[in-house]
Design an enzyme around this catalytic site. Structure first.
Site, PDB file in Angstrom:
ATOM      1  CE1 TYR A 123       1.723  13.180  19.555  1.00  0.00           C
ATOM      2  CE2 TYR A 123       2.834  14.676  21.394  1.00  0.00           C
ATOM      3  CZ  TYR A 123       2.845  13.374  20.679  1.00  0.00           C
ATOM      4  OH  TYR A 123       3.785  12.557  20.382  1.00  0.00           O
ATOM      5  CE  LYS A 170      -3.035   3.116   7.609  1.00  0.00           C
ATOM      6  NZ  LYS A 170      -2.312   1.882   7.262  1.00  0.00           N
ATOM      7  CG  ASP A 177       1.322   1.222   6.654  1.00  0.00           C
ATOM      8  OD1 ASP A 177       1.319   2.128   5.870  1.00  0.00           O
ATOM      9  OD2 ASP A 177       0.574   0.463   6.378  1.00  0.00           O
ATOM     10  CG  ASP A 199       6.635  11.335  19.332  1.00  0.00           C
ATOM     11  OD1 ASP A 199       7.603  11.740  19.749  1.00  0.00           O
ATOM     12  OD2 ASP A 199       5.761  10.402  19.856  1.00  0.00           O
ATOM     13  CG  ASP A 224      11.671   8.143  19.542  1.00  0.00           C
ATOM     14  OD1 ASP A 224      11.801   9.340  19.277  1.00  0.00           O
ATOM     15  OD2 ASP A 224      11.359   7.642  20.484  1.00  0.00           O
TER      16      ASP A 224
HETATM   17  C1  IPM Z   1       9.266  14.281  21.708  1.00  0.00           C
HETATM   18  C2  IPM Z   1       8.811  13.656  22.846  1.00  0.00           C
HETATM   19  C3  IPM Z   1       7.186  14.464  23.246  1.00  0.00           C
HETATM   20  C4  IPM Z   1       6.450  14.087  22.168  1.00  0.00           C
HETATM   21  C5  IPM Z   1       6.680  13.937  24.322  1.00  0.00           C
HETATM   22  C6  IPM Z   1       7.904  14.057  25.631  1.00  0.00           C
HETATM   23  C7  IPM Z   1       5.563  14.808  25.002  1.00  0.00           C
HETATM   24  O1  IPM Z   1       8.393  12.339  22.821  1.00  0.00           O
HETATM   25  O2  IPM Z   1       9.480  15.656  21.608  1.00  0.00           O
HETATM   26  O3  IPM Z   1       9.353  13.757  20.701  1.00  0.00           O
HETATM   27  O4  IPM Z   1       5.763  13.456  22.099  1.00  0.00           O
HETATM   28  O5  IPM Z   1       6.502  15.370  21.383  1.00  0.00           O
HETATM   29 MG    MG Z   2       9.117  11.526  20.896  1.00  0.00          MG
END
Ligand code: IPM
Ligand code: MG
Length: 355
Positions: free
Chosen positions: A142, A189, A221, A245, A249
């Site tokens: 990042y 990884k 993975d 990240d 999710d």
């Molecule tokens: C998160 C989001 C952010 C990230 C984006 C919006 C830059 O997806 O906080 O998980 O990737 O960190």
């Molecule tokens: Mg995110």
């Protein structure tokens, strides 16, 4: 206690959900006798519209002067055409790095009442899910060098980590594990990436300071597969910025909805930034539909980590659990045929259960 909180509502549903979290903080403050003052900060698309940049020096300064920051979400299609270094997301990255928030905690817990909302089979989640993603937040791909070749025909993003960066996040993960199930899984990884191999060496060294904690390593993975195959296997997942990240999710959906997952971004003192892990959902902005629970639970984390007020944090978490068990549902977590209520009503139902 006196608390100075910077509010960063941001874009899309950001203002809708931050409003509910503020209501919650105010209620807790009233019940437990604290004083709260707020300063509002523009960041993301709103800041681009007003000042042509996603995050102004002033905004960062205001955030830095507060005791804690509560953020909604940034971004939206309106700003998709702006150049990469001026995108709304840059505000988030600027706050995280500008404030030195290297440690991102993302707990994923399945509420028994919501097990129907999980896409996983009941047999997979019957023993519950309670895991914590510890994501390194200010390094890796990042923040590495990025660019394009002169002819525009190739591009690169550099993933770089230093030993001290890995050491400090590893310590946070071991400390978190100590008050949980005492297990850390490093997700990497290492069969391909040199940074991952450095992570393995460094974390193994730090592990010697924590001989009460068990440590294992898993390729990313495989980890993303194991997360849906057997989520209860995990306690603390320690990982670099981008893997964290992605995995958070995935972990959120196991719990039923991305609208449920809170996060804390911390450094070595009490200061922190608190935000839901979901995005700005521009399609439902301003419609009183969004689920405010992730942001409300982020406010609970704020009481816990920035103000060391555990009872207050628990009061919010218990109110959320009790609202859920009483059938309070926003659209994203309502089962078919179940009644869904709005963002504001959901916030009302939660604060009603505090104190
Ligand atoms: C998160 C989001 C952010 C990230 C984006 C919006 C830059 O997806 O906080 O998980 O990737 O960190
Ligand atoms: Mg995110």
């Amino acid at each position: 206690m006196e608390m100075h909180i910077a509010l960063v509502p941001g874009d899309g549903i950001g203002p809708d959900i931050v409003k509910e979290a503020v209501k919650t903080i105010d209620k807790v403050a009233k019940v437990y006798g604290h004083t709260v003052s707020y300063r509002e900060v523009d960041a993301g698309g709103v800041s681009i519209d007003k000042y042509k940049v996603p995050l102004t020096e002033d905004a960062l300064q205001t955030a830095a002067e507060s005791d804690a920051v509560l953020l909604g979400a940034v971004g939206g299609p309106k700003w998709d055409h702006v150049p990469g270094n001026l995108r709304p997301e840059k505000a988030l990255l600027g706050l995280r790095s500008g404030l030195g928030l290297f440690c991102n905690l993302r707990p994923a817990v399945i509420y028994p009442e919501l097990s129907d909302a999980s896409p996983l089979k009941p047999s997979v989640i019957s023993e519950g899910v309670d895991l914590l993603v510890v994501r390194e937040l200010t390094g890796g791909i990042y923040f590495g060098e990025k660019g394009r070749s002169n002819d525009g025909k190739s591009a690169y993003d550099v993933m770089r980590y230093s030993v001290p960066e890995i050491e400090r996040i590893a310590r946070k993960a071991f400390e978190a594990a100590r008050i949980r199930k005492k297990r850390v899984t490093v997700v990497d990884k290492a069969n391909v990436l040199e940074t991952s191999r450095l992570w393995r060496e460094t974390v193994s060294e730090i592990a010697r300071e924590y001989d009460d904690i068990s440590l294992d390593f898993m390729y990313v993975d495989n980890a993303s597969m194991q997360l849906v195959r057997d989520p209860k296997h995990f306690d603390v997942l320690l990982t670099e910025n981008m893997f964290g990240d992605i995995l958070s999710d995935e972990a959120s959906m196991i719990t039923g909805s991305i609208g449920m997952l809170a996060s804390a971004s911390l450094r070595d003192d009490k200061f922190g930034m608190y935000e839901p892990i979901h995005g700005s959902a521009p399609d439902i902005a301003g419609k009183n539909i969004a689920n405010p629970i992730a942001t409300i639970l982020s406010a609970a984390m704020m009481f816990r980590y920035s103000f060391s007020l555990e009872d207050e944090a628990k009061a919010i978490e218990n109110a959320v659990a009790s609202a859920l068990s009483d059938g309070i549902r926003t659209r994203d977590i309502a089962a078919e045929g179940e009644k869904a209520i709005g963002t504001t009503e959901c916030g009302d139902e939660i604060i009603r259960r505090i104190g």
